[in-house]
Scaffold this motif. Structure first.
Motif, PDB file in Angstrom:
ATOM      1  N   GLU A  82      -6.245  -0.623  -4.432  1.00 64.58           N
ATOM      2  CA  GLU A  82      -7.257  -1.488  -5.040  1.00 64.58           C
ATOM      3  C   GLU A  82      -7.558  -1.074  -6.468  1.00 64.58           C
ATOM      4  OE1 GLU A  82     -11.520  -3.514  -3.803  1.00 64.58           O
ATOM      5  OE2 GLU A  82     -10.920  -1.625  -2.879  1.00 64.58           O
ATOM      6  N   ASP A 137      -4.877 -11.984  -2.108  1.00 64.06           N
ATOM      7  CA  ASP A 137      -6.047 -12.549  -1.431  1.00 64.06           C
ATOM      8  C   ASP A 137      -6.997 -11.459  -0.935  1.00 64.06           C
ATOM      9  OD1 ASP A 137      -7.723 -14.608  -0.587  1.00 64.06           O
ATOM     10  OD2 ASP A 137      -6.796 -14.733   1.401  1.00 64.06           O
ATOM     11  N   VAL A 138      -7.321 -10.537  -1.851  1.00 61.89           N
ATOM     12  CA  VAL A 138      -8.258  -9.454  -1.510  1.00 61.89           C
ATOM     13  C   VAL A 138      -9.443  -9.471  -2.484  1.00 61.89           C
ATOM     14  CG1 VAL A 138      -6.482  -8.008  -0.502  1.00 61.89           C
ATOM     15  CG2 VAL A 138      -7.018  -7.754  -2.927  1.00 61.89           C
ATOM     16  N   LYS A 181      -0.527 -17.377  -1.627  1.00 63.65           N
ATOM     17  CA  LYS A 181      -0.854 -15.954  -1.517  1.00 63.65           C
ATOM     18  C   LYS A 181       0.291 -15.241  -0.797  1.00 63.65           C
ATOM     19  CE  LYS A 181      -3.333 -16.829   2.809  1.00 63.65           C
ATOM     20  NZ  LYS A 181      -4.652 -16.866   3.466  1.00 63.65           N
ATOM     21  N   ASN A 185       0.800  -1.223   0.000  1.00 57.59           N
ATOM     22  CA  ASN A 185       0.000   0.000   0.000  1.00 57.59           C
ATOM     23  C   ASN A 185       0.836   1.277   0.000  1.00 57.59           C
ATOM     24  OD1 ASN A 185      -2.939  -0.866   0.276  1.00 57.59           O
ATOM     25  ND2 ASN A 185      -1.944  -2.082   1.870  1.00 57.59           N
ATOM     26  N   GLN A 242      -1.931 -14.822   6.741  1.00 56.30           N
ATOM     27  CA  GLN A 242      -0.987 -13.797   6.314  1.00 56.30           C
ATOM     28  C   GLN A 242      -0.395 -13.099   7.534  1.00 56.30           C
ATOM     29  OE1 GLN A 242      -3.828 -11.560   3.869  1.00 56.30           O
ATOM     30  NE2 GLN A 242      -2.655 -12.095   2.045  1.00 56.30           N
ATOM     31  N   LEU A 261      -5.824  -2.779   2.859  1.00 53.09           N
ATOM     32  CA  LEU A 261      -5.949  -2.348   1.466  1.00 53.09           C
ATOM     33  C   LEU A 261      -6.519  -0.938   1.348  1.00 53.09           C
ATOM     34  CD1 LEU A 261      -5.565  -3.368  -1.470  1.00 53.09           C
ATOM     35  CD2 LEU A 261      -7.983  -4.044  -1.408  1.00 53.09           C
ATOM     36  N   ARG A 267      -5.031  -9.309  -7.381  1.00 56.54           N
ATOM     37  CA  ARG A 267      -5.944  -9.497  -6.247  1.00 56.54           C
ATOM     38  C   ARG A 267      -5.859 -10.933  -5.730  1.00 56.54           C
ATOM     39  NH1 ARG A 267     -10.084  -5.519  -5.719  1.00 56.54           N
ATOM     40  NH2 ARG A 267     -11.270  -7.075  -4.570  1.00 56.54           N
ATOM     41  N   ASP A 315      -2.492  -8.634   7.022  1.00 58.38           N
ATOM     42  CA  ASP A 315      -3.836  -8.888   6.501  1.00 58.38           C
ATOM     43  C   ASP A 315      -4.116  -7.872   5.396  1.00 58.38           C
ATOM     44  OD1 ASP A 315      -6.577  -9.095   5.992  1.00 58.38           O
ATOM     45  OD2 ASP A 315      -7.085  -9.478   8.083  1.00 58.38           O
ATOM     46  N   GLN A 316      -3.985  -8.319   4.146  1.00 60.25           N
ATOM     47  CA  GLN A 316      -4.116  -7.389   3.028  1.00 60.25           C
ATOM     48  C   GLN A 316      -5.521  -6.812   2.912  1.00 60.25           C
ATOM     49  OE1 GLN A 316      -1.501  -6.286   1.361  1.00 60.25           O
ATOM     50  NE2 GLN A 316      -0.138  -7.655   2.491  1.00 60.25           N
ATOM     51  N   ARG A 317      -6.513  -7.554   3.303  1.00 60.79           N
ATOM     52  CA  ARG A 317      -7.880  -7.021   3.241  1.00 60.79           C
ATOM     53  C   ARG A 317      -8.071  -5.890   4.253  1.00 60.79           C
ATOM     54  NH1 ARG A 317     -11.733 -12.378   2.262  1.00 60.79           N
ATOM     55  NH2 ARG A 317     -10.321 -13.391   0.756  1.00 60.79           N
ATOM     56  N   LYS A 318      -7.444  -6.026   5.396  1.00 64.36           N
ATOM     57  CA  LYS A 318      -7.551  -4.996   6.438  1.00 64.36           C
ATOM     58  C   LYS A 318      -6.850  -3.711   6.028  1.00 64.36           C
ATOM     59  CE  LYS A 318      -5.944  -4.050  11.154  1.00 64.36           C
ATOM     60  NZ  LYS A 318      -5.252  -4.627  12.340  1.00 64.36           N
TER      61      LYS A 318
END
Length: 254
Positions: A241, A253-254, A107, A80, A228, A236, A249, A231-234
Motif C-alpha cells: 500500500e 480497487d483498494v 480492475k 503483494n 475479483q 493488501l 489503487r 480480493d486485493q483489499r483482503k
C-alpha cells in the motif's frame, strides 16, 4: 479527490496510439493477439528469478491463495510479493488492450504464476468469464506474460479464434472438454512477449510435451462491477500500500 477512469489510463501512458490497428483488429475478430518485445531483458531476468525464488520459499503452499493444480507450479497474490510485479498490471499495453475489449472502467482480477511440469498441464476448454455471453460486450481479459519461449510442444494455451463472440460455453458444445477442438490454435511467442485474449474466448492450457519450463504470469482484468479472483483489499500488505499511486489503487480497487 477520486480519479476518473480516463485520468487513470492517461497516468499510465495509455493513448489512442498504444495499440496498432492490427492488434485491435485481431482482438475484435480473433479474440486474441500477441505483443512482442514487451519485457526487456533485465526485467525478464528479474521476473524469472522471482518466479523461482517464490516457488522455493513457498514450497507446498505456493498458489494456495487462489488454487493449486496437480502437475503445475503455481503462484498467486503476486501484487503483494514484490515491486517487480507492479509493472505488469500497470503496463500501458495491457491497459490499452483491456480498455479496447471491455470498453468501460475495469480492475484487476488476479496476478498469478503458472508453469506446467513435463507431461502435465492439459486443461478443460473453458471461458474465464462465466456471465452472459453473446451480448456484444467485453467483460474480462487475460494476458500471458511469457518468461520462457512458448512453443507448440511445451504446453501453450490453445484458443478457438472467434469463439469470444459465440453465445455458447464450451460445455454446451463439446462432449470432451479435454479433447482438441478442430479450430483451436496455440498462442506462442518468444520469451518477453505477451499473449492477450478476451476472457470469453474458448481456451485452455495444453500438456507440456517437452522437458522445458513454460513459465508465465497471468494478469486478468475485468469490468469493475465483477468480482475479483484475488480480493486485493483482503490481501493488501502495508508495504504494498505504501508504494501505490492513486492510479495503481484504482486498478487494484483498494
Amino acid at each position: 479527490m477520486s480519479l476518473s477512469f480516463e485520468s487513470v489510463l492517461a497516468e499510465f501512458g495509455v493513448t489512442e496510439r498504444t495499440l496498432t490497428k492490427q492488434h485491435r483488429d485481431e482482438l475484435d475478430e480473433l479474440g486474441y493477439t500477441v505483443f512482442h518485445n514487451v519485457i526487456d531483458p533485465d526485467w525478464l531476468e528479474e521476473m524469472r528469478t522471482n518466479f523461482e525464488r517464490l516457488i522455493e520459499e513457498e514450497g507446498n503452499k505456493a498458489g494456495l491463495e487462489v488454487e493449486q493444480h496437480a502437475g503445475t507450479r503455481r503462484l498467486a497474490n503476486l501484487v503483494n510479493k514484490g515491486r517487480v510485479f507492479d509493472q505488469i498490471y500497470q503496463h500501458p499495453i495491457l491497459l490499452a488492450a483491456a480498455h479496447h475489449v471491455i470498453q468501460r472502467p475495469f480492475k484487476l482480477v488476479s496476478l498469478n504464476g503458472h508453469d506446467p511440469l513435463p507431461n502435465s498441464g492439459q486443461q478443460n476448454m473453458h471461458s474465464d468469464y462465466a456471465g452472459p455471453r453473446g451480448d456484444g460486450l467485453g467483460h474480462q481479459t487475460n494476458a500471458l506474460w511469457m518468461l520462457d519461449d512458448l512453443t507448440s510442444d511445451n504446453g501453450p494455451t490453445r484458443v478457438v479464434p472467434g469463439s469470444h463472440k459465440w453465445p455458447e460455453f464450451p460445455k454446451d458444445m463439446m462432449d470432451d472438454l479435454m479433447a482438441p477442438h478442430p479450430d483451436e490454435v496455440y498462442i506462442t511467442g518468444p520469451a518477453g512477449s505477451v499473449g492477450f485474449f478476451n476472457g470469453q474466448i474458448w481456451h485452455g492450457s495444453t500438456k507440456n510435451r517437452s522437458r522445458r519450463t513454460r513459465r508465465v504470469y497471468h494478469c486478468a482484468l475485468t469490468a469493475r462491477e465483477n468480482a475479483q479472483q484475488t480480493d486485493q483489499r483482503k490481501f493488501l500488505l502495508p508495504e504494498t500500500e505504501a508504494r501505490l499511486t492513486p492510479a495503481a489503487r484504482y486498478i487494484l480497487d483498494v
